[in-house]
Design an enzyme around this catalytic site. Sequence first.
Site, PDB file in Angstrom:
ATOM      1  N   GLN A  55     -27.083 -74.194 -26.431  1.00 35.06           N
ATOM      2  CA  GLN A  55     -27.974 -73.815 -27.520  1.00 35.06           C
ATOM      3  C   GLN A  55     -28.384 -74.970 -28.427  1.00 35.06           C
ATOM      4  O   GLN A  55     -29.394 -74.869 -29.118  1.00 35.06           O
ATOM      5  CB  GLN A  55     -27.327 -72.698 -28.335  1.00 35.06           C
ATOM      6  CG  GLN A  55     -27.177 -71.421 -27.527  1.00 35.06           C
ATOM      7  CD  GLN A  55     -26.514 -70.323 -28.321  1.00 35.06           C
ATOM      8  OE1 GLN A  55     -25.297 -70.236 -28.373  1.00 35.06           O
ATOM      9  NE2 GLN A  55     -27.306 -69.497 -28.981  1.00 35.06           N
ATOM     10  N   HIS A  75     -36.140 -72.964 -15.948  1.00 31.72           N
ATOM     11  CA  HIS A  75     -37.109 -73.772 -15.179  1.00 31.72           C
ATOM     12  C   HIS A  75     -37.747 -72.985 -14.027  1.00 31.72           C
ATOM     13  O   HIS A  75     -38.856 -73.309 -13.605  1.00 31.72           O
ATOM     14  CB  HIS A  75     -36.427 -75.045 -14.632  1.00 31.72           C
ATOM     15  CG  HIS A  75     -35.965 -75.959 -15.737  1.00 31.72           C
ATOM     16  ND1 HIS A  75     -34.849 -76.738 -15.658  1.00 31.72           N
ATOM     17  CD2 HIS A  75     -36.486 -76.193 -16.976  1.00 31.72           C
ATOM     18  CE1 HIS A  75     -34.686 -77.420 -16.790  1.00 31.72           C
ATOM     19  NE2 HIS A  75     -35.667 -77.100 -17.605  1.00 31.72           N
ATOM     20  N   ASP A  88     -34.001 -77.498 -23.081  1.00 30.86           N
ATOM     21  CA  ASP A  88     -34.015 -78.880 -22.575  1.00 30.86           C
ATOM     22  C   ASP A  88     -33.731 -79.904 -23.675  1.00 30.86           C
ATOM     23  O   ASP A  88     -33.053 -80.902 -23.447  1.00 30.86           O
ATOM     24  CB  ASP A  88     -35.383 -79.215 -21.944  1.00 30.86           C
ATOM     25  CG  ASP A  88     -35.602 -78.477 -20.620  1.00 30.86           C
ATOM     26  OD1 ASP A  88     -34.693 -77.724 -20.201  1.00 30.86           O
ATOM     27  OD2 ASP A  88     -36.678 -78.655 -20.021  1.00 30.86           O
ATOM     28  N   ARG A 113     -16.457 -75.029 -34.579  1.00 30.57           N
ATOM     29  CA  ARG A 113     -16.293 -74.514 -33.216  1.00 30.57           C
ATOM     30  C   ARG A 113     -17.512 -74.919 -32.391  1.00 30.57           C
ATOM     31  O   ARG A 113     -18.640 -74.576 -32.755  1.00 30.57           O
ATOM     32  CB  ARG A 113     -16.155 -72.988 -33.258  1.00 30.57           C
ATOM     33  CG  ARG A 113     -16.193 -72.350 -31.899  1.00 30.57           C
ATOM     34  CD  ARG A 113     -16.030 -70.830 -31.946  1.00 30.57           C
ATOM     35  NE  ARG A 113     -16.142 -70.315 -30.597  1.00 30.57           N
ATOM     36  CZ  ARG A 113     -16.970 -69.361 -30.204  1.00 30.57           C
ATOM     37  NH1 ARG A 113     -17.758 -68.751 -31.075  1.00 30.57           N
ATOM     38  NH2 ARG A 113     -17.014 -68.994 -28.950  1.00 30.57           N
ATOM     39  N   HIS A 158     -19.123 -71.236 -22.678  1.00 30.48           N
ATOM     40  CA  HIS A 158     -20.066 -70.437 -23.465  1.00 30.48           C
ATOM     41  C   HIS A 158     -21.332 -70.250 -22.615  1.00 30.48           C
ATOM     42  O   HIS A 158     -22.402 -70.768 -22.937  1.00 30.48           O
ATOM     43  CB  HIS A 158     -20.357 -71.120 -24.801  1.00 30.48           C
ATOM     44  CG  HIS A 158     -20.927 -70.210 -25.856  1.00 30.48           C
ATOM     45  ND1 HIS A 158     -20.343 -70.017 -27.093  1.00 30.48           N
ATOM     46  CD2 HIS A 158     -22.035 -69.436 -25.872  1.00 30.48           C
ATOM     47  CE1 HIS A 158     -21.068 -69.186 -27.810  1.00 30.48           C
ATOM     48  NE2 HIS A 158     -22.122 -68.809 -27.091  1.00 30.48           N
ATOM     49  N   GLU A 203     -17.227 -64.362 -25.304  1.00 31.57           N
ATOM     50  CA  GLU A 203     -17.861 -63.061 -25.068  1.00 31.57           C
ATOM     51  C   GLU A 203     -17.972 -62.663 -23.597  1.00 31.57           C
ATOM     52  O   GLU A 203     -19.069 -62.689 -23.006  1.00 31.57           O
ATOM     53  CB  GLU A 203     -19.251 -63.035 -25.725  1.00 31.57           C
ATOM     54  CG  GLU A 203     -19.198 -63.166 -27.226  1.00 31.57           C
ATOM     55  CD  GLU A 203     -20.520 -62.865 -27.907  1.00 31.57           C
ATOM     56  OE1 GLU A 203     -21.537 -62.715 -27.222  1.00 31.57           O
ATOM     57  OE2 GLU A 203     -20.527 -62.766 -29.153  1.00 31.57           O
ATOM     58  N   ASN A 345     -15.964 -62.222 -32.202  1.00 31.07           N
ATOM     59  CA  ASN A 345     -17.340 -62.409 -32.674  1.00 31.07           C
ATOM     60  C   ASN A 345     -17.804 -61.063 -33.201  1.00 31.07           C
ATOM     61  O   ASN A 345     -17.784 -60.063 -32.465  1.00 31.07           O
ATOM     62  CB  ASN A 345     -18.264 -62.859 -31.543  1.00 31.07           C
ATOM     63  CG  ASN A 345     -18.012 -64.307 -31.158  1.00 31.07           C
ATOM     64  OD1 ASN A 345     -17.207 -64.999 -31.778  1.00 31.07           O
ATOM     65  ND2 ASN A 345     -18.699 -64.765 -30.121  1.00 31.07           N
ATOM     66  N   TYR A 347     -20.832 -59.003 -35.471  1.00 31.69           N
ATOM     67  CA  TYR A 347     -22.145 -59.054 -36.120  1.00 31.69           C
ATOM     68  C   TYR A 347     -22.571 -57.732 -36.759  1.00 31.69           C
ATOM     69  O   TYR A 347     -23.216 -57.715 -37.784  1.00 31.69           O
ATOM     70  CB  TYR A 347     -23.222 -59.452 -35.091  1.00 31.69           C
ATOM     71  CG  TYR A 347     -23.177 -60.911 -34.702  1.00 31.69           C
ATOM     72  CD1 TYR A 347     -23.923 -61.859 -35.391  1.00 31.69           C
ATOM     73  CD2 TYR A 347     -22.382 -61.345 -33.646  1.00 31.69           C
ATOM     74  CE1 TYR A 347     -23.888 -63.206 -35.045  1.00 31.69           C
ATOM     75  CE2 TYR A 347     -22.341 -62.687 -33.289  1.00 31.69           C
ATOM     76  CZ  TYR A 347     -23.093 -63.615 -33.995  1.00 31.69           C
ATOM     77  OH  TYR A 347     -23.047 -64.945 -33.656  1.00 31.69           O
ATOM     78  N   GLU A 415     -17.396 -65.963 -34.770  1.00 36.03           N
ATOM     79  CA  GLU A 415     -18.847 -65.924 -35.025  1.00 36.03           C
ATOM     80  C   GLU A 415     -19.166 -64.757 -35.944  1.00 36.03           C
ATOM     81  O   GLU A 415     -18.590 -63.665 -35.791  1.00 36.03           O
ATOM     82  CB  GLU A 415     -19.661 -65.702 -33.732  1.00 36.03           C
ATOM     83  CG  GLU A 415     -19.837 -66.917 -32.882  1.00 36.03           C
ATOM     84  CD  GLU A 415     -20.700 -66.650 -31.649  1.00 36.03           C
ATOM     85  OE1 GLU A 415     -21.672 -65.853 -31.739  1.00 36.03           O
ATOM     86  OE2 GLU A 415     -20.391 -67.234 -30.600  1.00 36.03           O
TER      87      GLU A 415
HETATM   88  C1  BGC Z   1     -23.362 -65.566 -28.962  1.00 32.37           C
HETATM   89  C2  BGC Z   1     -24.185 -66.727 -29.465  1.00 32.37           C
HETATM   90  C3  BGC Z   1     -25.509 -66.224 -30.001  1.00 32.37           C
HETATM   91  C4  BGC Z   1     -25.238 -65.254 -31.119  1.00 32.37           C
HETATM   92  C5  BGC Z   1     -26.469 -64.762 -31.850  1.00 32.37           C
HETATM   93  C6  BGC Z   1     -23.422 -64.344 -29.850  1.00 32.37           C
HETATM   94  O1  BGC Z   1     -23.345 -63.227 -29.065  1.00 32.37           O
HETATM   95  O2  BGC Z   1     -22.046 -65.969 -28.704  1.00 32.37           O
HETATM   96  O3  BGC Z   1     -24.344 -67.639 -28.433  1.00 32.37           O
HETATM   97  O4  BGC Z   1     -26.328 -67.250 -30.406  1.00 32.37           O
HETATM   98  O5  BGC Z   1     -24.579 -64.146 -30.577  1.00 32.37           O
HETATM   99  O6  BGC Z   1     -27.399 -64.231 -30.985  1.00 32.37           O
END
Ligand code: BGC
Length: 523
Positions: A55, A75, A88, A113, A158, A203, A345, A347, A415
């Site tokens: 990333q 690609h 890239d 990390r 990752h 993940e 992780n 969110y 995360e």
């Molecule tokens: C991933 C990251 C991603 C982030 C936000 C997570 O699931 O580990 O690579 O950028 O979410 O989308």
Amino acid sequence: MTYASIKTVNCLHGPVDMKSLVLCLLAVACHGSTVKQQRRFPDDFLFGAATSAYQIEGAWNEDGKGENIWDRLVHTNPTVIQDLTTGDVAADSYHNYKRDVEMMRELGLNAYRFSISWARILPTGMANEINPAGVAYYNNLINEMVKYNITPMVTLYHWDLPQKLQDLGGLINPLFTEWYEDYARVVFENFGDRVKLFITFNEPSQICFEGFEYMNKAPLLNTFGVGVYLCAKHLVLAHARAYHLYNTEFKPTQGGQCGITISVNWFEADTDSAEDLMAAELMRQSQWGIYADPIFSAEGGLPRELLDRVAEKSAQQGFPRTRLSDFNEEEKAFIKGAADFFGVNHYTTVKVSATEHKQVYSVPSMLDDVNVGFYWPEENPKSASPWLSMAPNSIYHALTHLKEKYNNPKIYITENGWATYRNSSLIDNDRITYYRAAWESMLNTLDAGVNLKGYMVWSLLDNMEWLEGYIPCLGLYQVDYQDPARTRVARKSALVYKHLIKNRYIDYEYEPGNLTMTIDDGF
Ligand code: BGC
């Protein structure tokens, strides 16, 4: 209680001594204000930020790096990326790592990390040929961090599998566990003298479910309710092999820890009905229990209800045997307990229903096996990524669940973050609102006795968001992709995070005057 909570009042900012506390209490009494509870994060709580190799690094074919599955995907199949971009160059951290470390210092991070690109150090994926330039890059990055007392937390995988290994079947091939262990040895040997926190996989569900069924991650294969389960078992075994390798051959001299990071968003039952409660449980088992139970549960092995459900469906579908069998007893014993910590992780929260919000799922597939509906509640504020909305006390719900289910493991949040649109303002108040709510939820989690040791925001800087390309931005620092130098500038949230790290409490009154970041090493 795992952290020191102190009482203070709204005229105090930061650590206090007894004299100022008394003076302040008097002042408050005189002005008739109310005394309020101020909760703090412990001094040894690790605050950091996270990124991953594909990333941010760029330099996709420089200095001997091999091709990986994301290089191949972007690609050969460019239209799958929403804005037709690639990684890239990305943020070009391969050439800008010193600036990245400077940003860590500006923020006052305790930890960072990042992930190692397997194909950068082993171009074909196999351990017979090591790329010295790749090893040198990570040595330089690690040395630069260590110089400024920033703890490296290294993810081995990752999502960027060397393409040559994918050509051999990748995670579907049982030999994957061997290739992975060989790679892990190279990483421990080369970096373990300075790196004390290793994460084997990032993940698993996004690797196996999204890569082999949901068509949302490389290698973008739909392997019909079979690939996802093979991948899951090989991944967990590979993790355990790397863990035992570290434990027996490296930990005695290097003294670090080795864990795994699993995406644990909170899957909440839509109602209290028995059907909805079971639907949410099945969703949890399929999205993360399948990876976490074998390692962290007292019994070991795969989650029972999921095994039963897949066996039942497989029989109905005419398969001669179940598409998901449990690990054998020897494997169970090998995997159980194979982690020093649980990386989470987190969110968002997703609601799960036994009857509502169902879609048509392919048959066979994991989604059809589980056969539940799920949705993101309308009332939750939405980010620039469709799967990421802000839910009340989400971290608390997920982490207290893990505490009960797995006997209070040591947890790092590896995360957590919020997506804004590419051209939105640097004054990212919505991200700040999200973060402050997450931090409150973490304090609730600590109050509940969860063994939470640290927290990494996603992300240090904007990066290539997989199939979403560069549309959503999750960085504390914005990256200028028009500029060949990939200049980075701080968003307002960077200053708010810096303030939290320094003071260890959430200061709702803090308003940075401008967005200038300075380095105050040693605060
Ligand atoms: C991933 C990251 C991603 C982030 C936000 C997570 O699931 O580990 O690579 O950028 O979410 O989308």
